[in-house]
Write a protein that holds these residues in place. Structure first.
Motif, PDB file in Angstrom:
ATOM      1  N   GLU A 219     -15.344  69.753  16.323  1.00 29.41           N
ATOM      2  CA  GLU A 219     -14.435  69.706  17.471  1.00 29.41           C
ATOM      3  C   GLU A 219     -15.163  69.131  18.689  1.00 29.41           C
ATOM      4  O   GLU A 219     -14.617  68.301  19.417  1.00 29.41           O
ATOM      5  CB  GLU A 219     -13.905  71.107  17.787  1.00 29.41           C
ATOM      6  CG  GLU A 219     -12.851  71.117  18.881  1.00 29.41           C
ATOM      7  CD  GLU A 219     -12.232  72.485  19.090  1.00 29.41           C
ATOM      8  OE1 GLU A 219     -11.633  72.698  20.160  1.00 29.41           O
ATOM      9  OE2 GLU A 219     -12.351  73.343  18.183  1.00 29.41           O
ATOM     10  N   MET A 220     -16.408  69.576  18.891  1.00 28.79           N
ATOM     11  CA  MET A 220     -17.195  69.057  20.005  1.00 28.79           C
ATOM     12  C   MET A 220     -17.507  67.572  19.802  1.00 28.79           C
ATOM     13  O   MET A 220     -17.485  66.787  20.757  1.00 28.79           O
ATOM     14  CB  MET A 220     -18.497  69.845  20.158  1.00 28.79           C
ATOM     15  CG  MET A 220     -19.347  69.409  21.338  1.00 28.79           C
ATOM     16  SD  MET A 220     -20.827  70.427  21.552  1.00 28.79           S
ATOM     17  CE  MET A 220     -20.073  71.917  22.178  1.00 28.79           C
ATOM     18  N   GLN A 222     -15.650  65.385  18.229  1.00 25.11           N
ATOM     19  CA  GLN A 222     -14.432  64.624  18.517  1.00 25.11           C
ATOM     20  C   GLN A 222     -14.177  64.524  20.020  1.00 25.11           C
ATOM     21  O   GLN A 222     -13.766  63.469  20.524  1.00 25.11           O
ATOM     22  CB  GLN A 222     -13.232  65.272  17.823  1.00 25.11           C
ATOM     23  CG  GLN A 222     -13.239  65.077  16.315  1.00 25.11           C
ATOM     24  CD  GLN A 222     -11.934  65.508  15.661  1.00 25.11           C
ATOM     25  OE1 GLN A 222     -10.854  65.249  16.175  1.00 25.11           O
ATOM     26  NE2 GLN A 222     -12.037  66.163  14.520  1.00 25.11           N
ATOM     27  N   GLU A 223     -14.418  65.626  20.751  1.00 22.81           N
ATOM     28  CA  GLU A 223     -14.215  65.600  22.199  1.00 22.81           C
ATOM     29  C   GLU A 223     -15.164  64.603  22.861  1.00 22.81           C
ATOM     30  O   GLU A 223     -14.764  63.848  23.756  1.00 22.81           O
ATOM     31  CB  GLU A 223     -14.431  66.999  22.780  1.00 22.81           C
ATOM     32  CG  GLU A 223     -13.299  67.976  22.473  1.00 22.81           C
ATOM     33  CD  GLU A 223     -13.555  69.349  23.049  1.00 22.81           C
ATOM     34  OE1 GLU A 223     -14.538  69.511  23.810  1.00 22.81           O
ATOM     35  OE2 GLU A 223     -12.781  70.270  22.748  1.00 22.81           O
ATOM     36  N   ALA A 224     -16.432  64.620  22.431  1.00 19.89           N
ATOM     37  CA  ALA A 224     -17.411  63.687  22.995  1.00 19.89           C
ATOM     38  C   ALA A 224     -17.025  62.252  22.673  1.00 19.89           C
ATOM     39  O   ALA A 224     -17.116  61.357  23.529  1.00 19.89           O
ATOM     40  CB  ALA A 224     -18.799  64.004  22.447  1.00 19.89           C
ATOM     41  N   ALA A 226     -14.031  61.082  22.071  1.00 18.94           N
ATOM     42  CA  ALA A 226     -12.867  60.710  22.888  1.00 18.94           C
ATOM     43  C   ALA A 226     -13.303  60.328  24.298  1.00 18.94           C
ATOM     44  O   ALA A 226     -12.777  59.368  24.883  1.00 18.94           O
ATOM     45  CB  ALA A 226     -11.873  61.872  22.936  1.00 18.94           C
ATOM     46  N   GLY A 227     -14.277  61.060  24.848  1.00 17.54           N
ATOM     47  CA  GLY A 227     -14.782  60.740  26.180  1.00 17.54           C
ATOM     48  C   GLY A 227     -15.431  59.376  26.236  1.00 17.54           C
ATOM     49  O   GLY A 227     -15.261  58.629  27.213  1.00 17.54           O
ATOM     50  N   GLU A 230     -12.701  56.698  26.117  1.00 13.69           N
ATOM     51  CA  GLU A 230     -12.018  56.602  27.409  1.00 13.69           C
ATOM     52  C   GLU A 230     -12.867  55.831  28.417  1.00 13.69           C
ATOM     53  O   GLU A 230     -12.340  55.047  29.218  1.00 13.69           O
ATOM     54  CB  GLU A 230     -11.699  58.002  27.939  1.00 13.69           C
ATOM     55  CG  GLU A 230     -10.572  58.694  27.176  1.00 13.69           C
ATOM     56  CD  GLU A 230     -10.435  60.161  27.549  1.00 13.69           C
ATOM     57  OE1 GLU A 230     -11.139  60.593  28.504  1.00 13.69           O
ATOM     58  OE2 GLU A 230      -9.647  60.872  26.904  1.00 13.69           O
TER      59      GLU A 230
END
Length: 257
Positions: A219-220, A222-224, A226-227, A230
């Motif tokens: 999960e972490m 994927q969040e990184a 995505a950042g 972006e």
């Protein structure tokens, strides 16, 4: 009569110690509210036969203060930590814990100058102990960096984050999650500070993700990721954006299998 008083006092001390041990037991088992109840009861029972700067009394203040933080009882934490701090002079290691905890309390209250003062004294204590290359030292630098970030003082935040990163990278084994996340925060500072440095921001985003992708927390990861995507969208770099979008697709495919 004197013998009776001594026996009675001895029993009272035993009861206070027993409640303290029950507090430690509940704390170990994760029952923080109950642990707090026992620590408070023990502290009250110590009054009268232990001096206020007795080790166990000071330790009870520390326990109640730090555990109150874990259950978001910030006013209670402040009350007990401020009471215990001036009593902890004879116990340097305990005093350091009071200082760090009070730094966290005032960070939460957004009293950033007070938080900074406590954190700085804590760091000075670690430095005197030769622990200025420890994880605790780096974690506190990062907390100071966060406080500057929350105040939009990104140049100062960047300085503290960079100091923390240098320590994390020297620790063995390397702390991938801590180093990776702090790189992401450094990237944010570089991108949004007054004198933007997009090249350095790009460097830190990619460096951070390179570390984070090695940790098991998907999960972490994927969040990184995505950042990072972006960021490359914002600076209009389609080549790098596609590179990390491909990684994102592969990661999601792997997670579904």
């Amino acid at each position: 009569m004197k013998l009776f008083e001594e026996v009675y006092e001895g029993k009272q001390i035993d009861i206070a110690k027993g409640n303290f041990l029950l507090g430690e037991l509940d704390e170990t088992m994760g029952g923080i509210p109950r642990a707090l109840k026992y620590y408070k009861r023990s502290l009250g029972q110590m009054d009268g036969f232990y001096s206020e700067n007795h080790f166990l009394t000071v330790y009870a203040y520390l326990k109640i203060g730090t555990l109150s933080i874990t259950v978001n009882e910030w006013e209670q934490a402040e009350k007990y930590l401020k009471k215990g701090l001036p009593l902890s002079d004879a116990f340097p290691k305990m005093r350091l814990q009071f200082l760090h905890a009070l730094g966290k309390v005032y960070s939460e209250k957004r009293a950033y100058d007070q938080a900074f003062s406590y954190f700085q004294e804590f760091l000075q204590g670690l430095k005197q102990d030769g622990r200025n290359d420890s994880k605790g030292y780096a974690d506190t630098l990062q907390e100071i960096g966060f406080n500057f970030k929350y105040q939009d003082q990104l140049e100062e935040a960047q300085r503290y984050f960079e100091e923390a990163l240098a320590i994390y990278e020297q620790l063995k084994p390397g702390l991938l999650e801590e180093a990776g996340m702090i790189c992401m925060r450094l990237a944010y500072c570089c991108e949004y500070k007054t004198n933007k440095d997009l090249k350095k921001a790009e460097f830190y985003y990619e460096k951070g993700f390179k570390r984070i992708e090695k940790i098991p927390d998907q999960e972490m990861v994927q969040e990184a990721l995505a950042g990072v995507i972006e960021f490359f969208t914002r600076i209009d770099n389609p080549k790098k954006k596609r590179k990390y979008e491909d990684k994102f697709v592969k990661l999601q495919t792997a997670n579904r299998q």
